[in-house]
Every structure is written in C-alpha cells, then in structure tokens.
Design an enzyme around this catalytic site. Structure first.
Site, PDB file in Angstrom:
ATOM      1  N   ARG A 111       6.303 -13.113  94.168  1.00 26.89           N
ATOM      2  CA  ARG A 111       4.909 -13.521  94.434  1.00 26.89           C
ATOM      3  C   ARG A 111       3.950 -13.119  93.319  1.00 26.89           C
ATOM      4  NH1 ARG A 111       6.418 -11.566  99.500  1.00 26.89           N
ATOM      5  NH2 ARG A 111       7.062 -13.263 100.877  1.00 26.89           N
ATOM      6  N   GLU A 175      -6.097 -30.466  69.455  1.00 24.38           N
ATOM      7  CA  GLU A 175      -6.824 -29.809  70.565  1.00 24.38           C
ATOM      8  C   GLU A 175      -8.017 -29.003  70.013  1.00 24.38           C
ATOM      9  OE1 GLU A 175      -6.186 -30.387  73.677  1.00 24.38           O
ATOM     10  OE2 GLU A 175      -4.133 -31.166  73.665  1.00 24.38           O
ATOM     11  N   HIS A 237      -2.280 -38.822  78.802  1.00 22.74           N
ATOM     12  CA  HIS A 237      -1.210 -38.609  79.786  1.00 22.74           C
ATOM     13  C   HIS A 237      -0.597 -39.941  80.205  1.00 22.74           C
ATOM     14  CE1 HIS A 237      -2.776 -34.363  81.008  1.00 22.74           C
ATOM     15  NE2 HIS A 237      -2.014 -34.341  79.947  1.00 22.74           N
ATOM     16  N   HIS A 249       2.545 -35.426  72.571  1.00 19.48           N
ATOM     17  CA  HIS A 249       1.271 -35.073  73.198  1.00 19.48           C
ATOM     18  C   HIS A 249       0.127 -35.125  72.172  1.00 19.48           C
ATOM     19  CE1 HIS A 249      -1.453 -33.305  76.069  1.00 19.48           C
ATOM     20  NE2 HIS A 249      -1.744 -32.338  75.223  1.00 19.48           N
TER      21      HIS A 249
END
Ligand code: GLY
Length: 344
Positions: A111, A175, A237, A249
C-alpha cells in the site's frame, strides 16, 4: 548543481547536475533498498546499486511496452520475494516509462513505499520524474491506470544524458519547449545550442523543471491549473495510439504543439505557428502520419470519456496565455487539414 524543491503535496528535492549519483548516495535514507532500472543504463544502475549497497536489482527493457499490468505484477512479486518491508526504498533509474512504472510499483507495494527517481532521459528529467504522476498503459489506452505518489527525492544526473541517441535527447526537450510556451518564457524556446556537453544545459533544464514545479504546487492532482501541461498532448496521444506508438511521444507532442498553435491562431490568438515551426526545424521529427480526422476521433474520444462530454483542448492564445475548453468539431477538422498541408 541546481537544487529545486517541490513543497506540496509532499516536500522533496529535485536536483539537477553532473555527478549527482554521489549526492544520492550521501543522502540515502535508512531502510532496505531495491533498484528497478532500464537495461539501457545498466552500467549507471550497477554503479548506483554498488555505491548504495543494494543487492535487490531488477532490470527491464524501457519503453511503453513495459508499462503493462504483466510487468507491474512481475515487479510486485519481485519485491515480495525479496521480502522488502514497508520502510523499504525503491530506487528507479531510467526514462519516463520506468519512472511511471516504478512510481506505481512503489505506490502499490504494501500500500505504498518510498521511491527515489534517478531519471536518465531528457523527457524524464523535464517532465515524467517530477510531479508524482505514476501509472501504466492498458490495452484500451495510455496512462489509464495509476496513482499520484510523490517520490522522496529526484536526482537528475546529467551524465547519462550524454549516452542518449540524439533523437531521444532532442525529443525530451519538446516538453521543455512546451513549458516555455505555457510560462511565456522565450529562453525556453531557444533550443539551438542544447546538447549534452552544452554548459548551459543544467540551467536550461532547471528552468524548464521550475515551470512544472510551479504548476504542480498549485494543482497537484490536475483539477485545473495542471491541465495546462496537456498542451499539445490531446492530439499527440491520439497520434501515438492510432500509430500504435510507431510515432514517438516527442514527435507526436511536437505535432500536437503545432496543431495547438494553428488552433490558437484560428481562434483569434497571436500567431505562434512560426515559433513552433522553429521547434520542428530543430527537431526534424519523423513525418506526420497521414491519418484521416475520423480515424483519430475514437482515440480522442477516450480523452472525452475522462473529461465528461467534451474533449477539452489546451489552446495557446499567446505565449503564457492558454485557454482550456471544448472546440467546435468543424474547427478541429479544418485545423487538422491545415496541419497536414503545412507538414506535407
Ligand atoms: N506530464 C504532465 C503532468 O505531469 O501533468
């Protein structure tokens, strides 16, 4: 070395510079450790593991095919078989696909355990390693599964960037260019001198990352402001999915930015098309695949499902001035035609 810091939703350092592996070693937290790495940077990962005294290592082939449920399950079992406890730290070394996968592995194992990223591509340095987005692709689409889980630290050692093929080095910087358009910072739009041995590279990367940090701090879970970072990505995308990732990408985002600039101009904004064309001239991306708008629509509709009724487009009206919202279908169709004729 440039040391930045994210203060919210968790506080962690983002260090950028050469020889940062040593800093990562000096600042290594207590606790059992494991390292998940991209086989392309095996030498660097081996050096890191040896200096950090890590014996649990798993090397994977990076790339979108690694961000799958099958590989994720393999990573969970690897950690479980090593019996790593909840105070363990996972070091993730590689590009954006590894930091996405590794972050999600850390978010899920017991977790949630801590992870530390050592991004080794320009894409991961500028974007993927910062901001806590982690996740996987599903057969139905990219990044459809995941969690926000902040790293404990990010060490962007610029050394491995020199081993990147030129195309990959450049594609990650698309980016950073995008961050320049979002922030309205012309210094991020001049890519001409950027190379692994350029002395201004560290400052440039730090400036690009700072733009992302400012946005993530305002909106860590993408309720509003962070949606700006999707500039160019809705079409990108779609192009990636429609070509089954044959278009990379970085190239897809570059075409997405050109599409966004055309859209902004059509909708009455400043003409940013020549600005993005400079990016295209520098990047020399693979040709834009000739895909009919109707064939792209199903992939854009996946974004639509995430957002409710309409696809929301990030439209640059000027440098540093973005509008986000639905755009009429006919306008999008015409803009796509313009994009095809501009790039053919
Ligand atoms: N890559 C976009 C974001 O982190 O929000």
């Amino acid at each position: 070395m440039r040391m930045l810091e994210i203060r919210t939703p968790a506080r962690y350092p983002v260090c950028i510079g050469s020889g940062l592996l040593e800093k990562a070693v000096q600042n290594a937290p207590e606790g059992p450790k494991a390292v998940l790495y991209d086989l392309k940077v095996e030498r660097f990962a081996d050096e890191a593991a040896q200096k950090l005294g890590i014996e649990h290592k798993l090397g994977l082939q990076g790339g979108e095919d690694t961000k799958t449920l099958a590989v994720f399950a393999r990573c969970q079992s690897w950690l479980a078989q090593a019996a790593l406890p909840r105070n363990a730290v996972l070091y993730v070394i590689g590009g954006g696909t590894l930091t996405d996968l590794g972050g999600y592995v850390a978010a899920s194992y017991l977790r949630g355990i801590r992870y530390i990223s050592l991004p080794t591509t320009t894409l991961a340095v500028v974007d993927a390693s910062v901001g806590g987005k982690t996740g996987l692709n599903l057969p139905e689409g990219k990044n459809l599964m995941g969690a926000f889980h902040s790293p404990a630290a990010v060490y962007s050692d610029t050394g491995p960037l020199a081993t990147l093929p030129t195309t990959l080095f450049k594609e990650g910087l698309v980016e950073a260019f995008k961050h320049g358009m979002i922030a309205g910072d012309p210094s991020l739009l001049d890519l001409s001198r950027l190379a692994p041995d350029y002395e201004g590279l560290e400052d440039y990367l730090a400036k690009a990352v700072s733009v992302k940090i400012d946005i993530v701090e305002k909106d860590p879970t993408e309720q509003g402001e962070r949606r700006k970072l999707n500039l160019g990505h809705t079409l990108a995308h779609g192009l990636e999915a429609a070509t089954r990732h044959a278009l990379s990408h970085g190239a897809a985002v570059a075409y997405g930015l050109l599409f966004a600039a055309l859209l902004g101009r059509k909708l009455g904004g400043q003409d940013l098309v020549p600005t993005v064309q400079k990016l295209m001239a520098w990047l020399e991306p693979a040709p834009l695949p000739i895909i009919h708008w109707d064939a792209l629509l199903p992939y854009l509709a996946r974004d639509k499902k995430k957002l409710g009724n309409d696809v929301h487009w990030v439209v640059p009206k000027d440098l540093g001035r973005l509008e986000i919202g639905p755009v009429a279908e006919e306008t999008l169709r015409e803009t796509h035609r313009e994009l095809l004729s501009l790039t053919s």
